[in-house]
Design an enzyme around this catalytic site. Structure first.
Site, PDB file in Angstrom:
ATOM      1  N   SER A   1       0.809  -1.223   0.000  1.00  0.00           N
ATOM      2  CA  SER A   1       0.000   0.000   0.000  1.00  0.00           C
ATOM      3  C   SER A   1       0.839   1.267   0.000  1.00  0.00           C
ATOM      4  O   SER A   1       0.296   2.369  -0.013  1.00  0.00           O
ATOM      5  CB  SER A   1      -0.911   0.011   1.230  1.00  0.00           C
ATOM      6  OG  SER A   1      -0.167   0.235   2.411  1.00  0.00           O
TER       7      SER A   1
ATOM      8  N   THR B   1      -2.192   2.954   3.336  1.00  0.00           N
ATOM      9  CA  THR B   1      -1.434   4.201   3.472  1.00  0.00           C
ATOM     10  C   THR B   1      -0.737   4.118   4.821  1.00  0.00           C
ATOM     11  O   THR B   1      -1.163   3.364   5.683  1.00  0.00           O
ATOM     12  CB  THR B   1      -2.435   5.388   3.483  1.00  0.00           C
ATOM     13  OG1 THR B   1      -3.152   5.410   2.258  1.00  0.00           O
ATOM     14  CG2 THR B   1      -1.770   6.719   3.704  1.00  0.00           C
TER      15      THR B   1
ATOM     16  N   THR C   1       1.670   7.030   0.513  1.00  0.00           N
ATOM     17  CA  THR C   1       0.813   5.952  -0.002  1.00  0.00           C
ATOM     18  C   THR C   1       1.075   5.678  -1.475  1.00  0.00           C
ATOM     19  O   THR C   1       1.603   6.535  -2.187  1.00  0.00           O
ATOM     20  CB  THR C   1      -0.673   6.373   0.146  1.00  0.00           C
ATOM     21  OG1 THR C   1      -1.527   5.266  -0.157  1.00  0.00           O
ATOM     22  CG2 THR C   1      -1.047   7.504  -0.791  1.00  0.00           C
TER      23      THR C   1
ATOM     24  N   ARG D   1      -4.681   9.861 -10.922  1.00  0.00           N
ATOM     25  CA  ARG D   1      -5.504  10.096  -9.721  1.00  0.00           C
ATOM     26  C   ARG D   1      -4.591  10.394  -8.530  1.00  0.00           C
ATOM     27  O   ARG D   1      -3.616   9.694  -8.271  1.00  0.00           O
ATOM     28  CB  ARG D   1      -6.353   8.865  -9.433  1.00  0.00           C
ATOM     29  CG  ARG D   1      -7.249   8.955  -8.175  1.00  0.00           C
ATOM     30  CD  ARG D   1      -6.612   8.339  -6.956  1.00  0.00           C
ATOM     31  NE  ARG D   1      -7.535   8.232  -5.815  1.00  0.00           N
ATOM     32  CZ  ARG D   1      -7.166   7.866  -4.600  1.00  0.00           C
ATOM     33  NH1 ARG D   1      -5.917   7.558  -4.338  1.00  0.00           N
ATOM     34  NH2 ARG D   1      -8.056   7.789  -3.621  1.00  0.00           N
ATOM     35  N   VAL D   2      -4.931  11.436  -7.806  1.00  0.00           N
ATOM     36  CA  VAL D   2      -4.214  11.772  -6.577  1.00  0.00           C
ATOM     37  C   VAL D   2      -5.225  11.687  -5.443  1.00  0.00           C
ATOM     38  O   VAL D   2      -6.342  12.189  -5.563  1.00  0.00           O
ATOM     39  CB  VAL D   2      -3.610  13.192  -6.709  1.00  0.00           C
ATOM     40  CG1 VAL D   2      -3.196  13.731  -5.365  1.00  0.00           C
ATOM     41  CG2 VAL D   2      -2.415  13.165  -7.659  1.00  0.00           C
ATOM     42  N   GLY D   3      -4.859  11.034  -4.369  1.00  0.00           N
ATOM     43  CA  GLY D   3      -5.777  10.869  -3.242  1.00  0.00           C
ATOM     44  C   GLY D   3      -5.626  11.970  -2.217  1.00  0.00           C
ATOM     45  O   GLY D   3      -5.167  13.086  -2.517  1.00  0.00           O
ATOM     46  N   ASP D   4      -5.991  11.660  -0.987  1.00  0.00           N
ATOM     47  CA  ASP D   4      -5.927  12.654   0.095  1.00  0.00           C
ATOM     48  C   ASP D   4      -4.523  12.794   0.685  1.00  0.00           C
ATOM     49  O   ASP D   4      -4.166  13.847   1.218  1.00  0.00           O
ATOM     50  CB  ASP D   4      -6.906  12.285   1.214  1.00  0.00           C
ATOM     51  CG  ASP D   4      -6.627  10.900   1.807  1.00  0.00           C
ATOM     52  OD1 ASP D   4      -6.146  10.006   1.060  1.00  0.00           O
ATOM     53  OD2 ASP D   4      -6.878  10.693   3.004  1.00  0.00           O
TER      54      ASP D   4
ATOM     55  N   THR E   1      -5.973   7.599   7.001  1.00  0.00           N
ATOM     56  CA  THR E   1      -5.825   6.528   6.015  1.00  0.00           C
ATOM     57  C   THR E   1      -7.232   6.044   5.652  1.00  0.00           C
ATOM     58  O   THR E   1      -8.166   6.208   6.428  1.00  0.00           O
ATOM     59  CB  THR E   1      -5.005   5.336   6.561  1.00  0.00           C
ATOM     60  OG1 THR E   1      -5.683   4.788   7.704  1.00  0.00           O
ATOM     61  CG2 THR E   1      -3.609   5.758   6.965  1.00  0.00           C
ATOM     62  N   GLY E   2      -7.341   5.427   4.485  1.00  0.00           N
ATOM     63  CA  GLY E   2      -8.648   4.953   4.044  1.00  0.00           C
ATOM     64  C   GLY E   2      -9.033   5.635   2.747  1.00  0.00           C
ATOM     65  O   GLY E   2      -8.165   6.170   2.041  1.00  0.00           O
TER      66      GLY E   2
ATOM     67  N   GLY F   1      -9.521   8.024   0.211  1.00  0.00           N
ATOM     68  CA  GLY F   1      -9.076   9.407   0.152  1.00  0.00           C
ATOM     69  C   GLY F   1     -10.139  10.395  -0.290  1.00  0.00           C
ATOM     70  O   GLY F   1     -10.232  11.512   0.231  1.00  0.00           O
TER      71      GLY F   1
HETATM   72  N1  GLY Z   1      -5.883   7.417   1.562  1.00  0.00           N
HETATM   73  C1  GLY Z   1      -5.116   7.016   0.461  1.00  0.00           C
HETATM   74  C2  GLY Z   1      -5.764   7.260  -0.830  1.00  0.00           C
HETATM   75  O1  GLY Z   1      -6.977   7.258  -0.927  1.00  0.00           O
HETATM   76  O2  GLY Z   1      -5.055   7.429  -1.800  1.00  0.00           O
END
Ligand code: GLY
Length: 349
Positions: free
Chosen positions: A90, A202, A220, A230-233, A253-254, A256
């Site tokens: 991850s 993450t 992550t 794609r970019v997450g949180d 985490t989780g 995003g």
């Molecule tokens: N929390 C990690 C993501 O969604 O990329």
């Protein structure tokens, strides 16, 4: 220097901070380690917290805090253990790739004492995005670099370009691609026990020094099989992590996308600013997440179909974590590094 080098041994060191810096092997330290004040003058209980995959991270970060290392150096060196571990699919090296089989990494960090921030998004071929985020924080007037520019920035600091796919992550992606559709030109392949993968994963790590200085970092490989780009949180300052040296630090985490919409890292620190305890602050943020969740992501009972976890730490060293569903987190509370249960909003059916 052994990992467990004690504070007394540190204080006795004739060579002081510079020697410790070299011995700790921290690339580009925020500052050299320096002797801790006497315990009677500590402003905070030193603590390091992390997501459940961060047991080694909190041990490393805590050991470094007690050797007088900077708070951001400590958490980044902590999460790098996971980034470099091919068995954590991850994060970093071995992280699960995007839909085209390319590993794209996200990370961000904040340094309380200097009020600085750094972040990278969709970074390819570099194993430790948390370090790259720290270099952006330390050496530039920018905060967030993405894609090819982020990679070129890392290469200019001597990072090596490497293939981030492991045998496991490539096989998992090939199987996902084969099973995407029964009507495409790839024959479906059966599930196999040795290829259990998690869709999100993450590591977040936050720490406070005995002087009350805070930092936070989140890193992550993001959502597996994501649309390229794609970019997450995690790399978003205020979502994946946030730190205010007057108040505390928080990270997540989780899923995003669920966090980005509520700026959860920032919101959690703001709840603590208004006096909430860390666990309550995390729970309050999660209630906002549920309120902002679109219908397609709710089950018939109105419960989210995903999980999200927040971790929080105050300037005094109080800490906690909460999740939508029962989950776990890692903390070194000054006595030992151990895995603990989160508080949570819902139980699974
Ligand atoms: N929390 C990690 C993501 O969604 O990329």
């Amino acid at each position: 220097m052994p990992e467990s080098w004690s504070r007394r041994e540190f204080l006795r060191s004739a060579a002081g901070g510079m020697a410790a810096s070299a011995a700790l092997g921290i690339p580009h330290p925020m500052r050299p380690p320096r002797p801790l004040p006497p315990e009677s003058r500590w402003a905070a209980k030193p603590v390091a917290i992390a997501s459940a995959n961060g047991l080694r991270a909190v041990q490393k970060a805590f050991d470094m805090l007690m050797q007088g290392a900077d708070t951001l150096d400590s958490v980044v060196e902590g999460v790098k253990i996971q980034e470099l571990d091919p068995n954590d699919d991850s994060v970093g090296y071995g992280g699960l790739p995007n839909a085209e089989g390319v590993v794209q990494l996200d990370a961000s960090c904040m340094h309380g004492p200097t009020k600085r921030a750094g972040a990278v998004g969709a970074l390819e071929n570099i194993k430790t995005p948390s370090e790259v985020a720290k270099l952006i924080l330390k050496y530039t007037t920018h905060i967030f670099l993405v894609g090819e520019g982020a990679k070129r920035f890392a290469l200019s600091f001597g990072f090596k370009e490497e293939d981030l796919l492991t045998e496991h992550s490539r096989e998992a992606w090939l199987r996902w691609r084969a099973n995407l559709s029964p009507t495409d030109n790839y024959l479906d392949v059966p599930d196999s026990d040795h290829l259990v993968v998690t869709k999100t994963g993450t590591i977040n790590c936050d720490a406070v020094t005995p002087q009350g200085d805070l930092s936070s970092v989140t890193t992550t490989s993001g959502l597996s099989w994501k649309i390229p780009g794609r970019v997450g949180d995690s790399p978003i300052i205020g979502a994946g992590q946030y730190c205010d040296n007057d108040v505390g630090a928080a990270g997540s985490t989780g899923l995003g996308e669920a966090n980005i919409k509520v700026c959860g890292g920032f919101l959690t620190v703001e709840h603590m600013r208004r006096g909430m305890k860390p666990t309550d602050a995390c729970l309050e943020t999660l209630k906002r997440v549920v309120a902002e969740t679109e219908a397609r992501l709710l089950d018939p009972q109105g419960k989210p179909k995903f999980d999200l976890v927040f971790y929080a730490l105050t300037k005094r060293g109080e800490f906690g974590a909460a999740s939508l569903y029962p989950n776990r987190f890692a903390a070194h509370d000054g006595t030992e590094a151990k895995i603990r249960d989160t508080a949570y909003l819902f139980t699974r059916a």
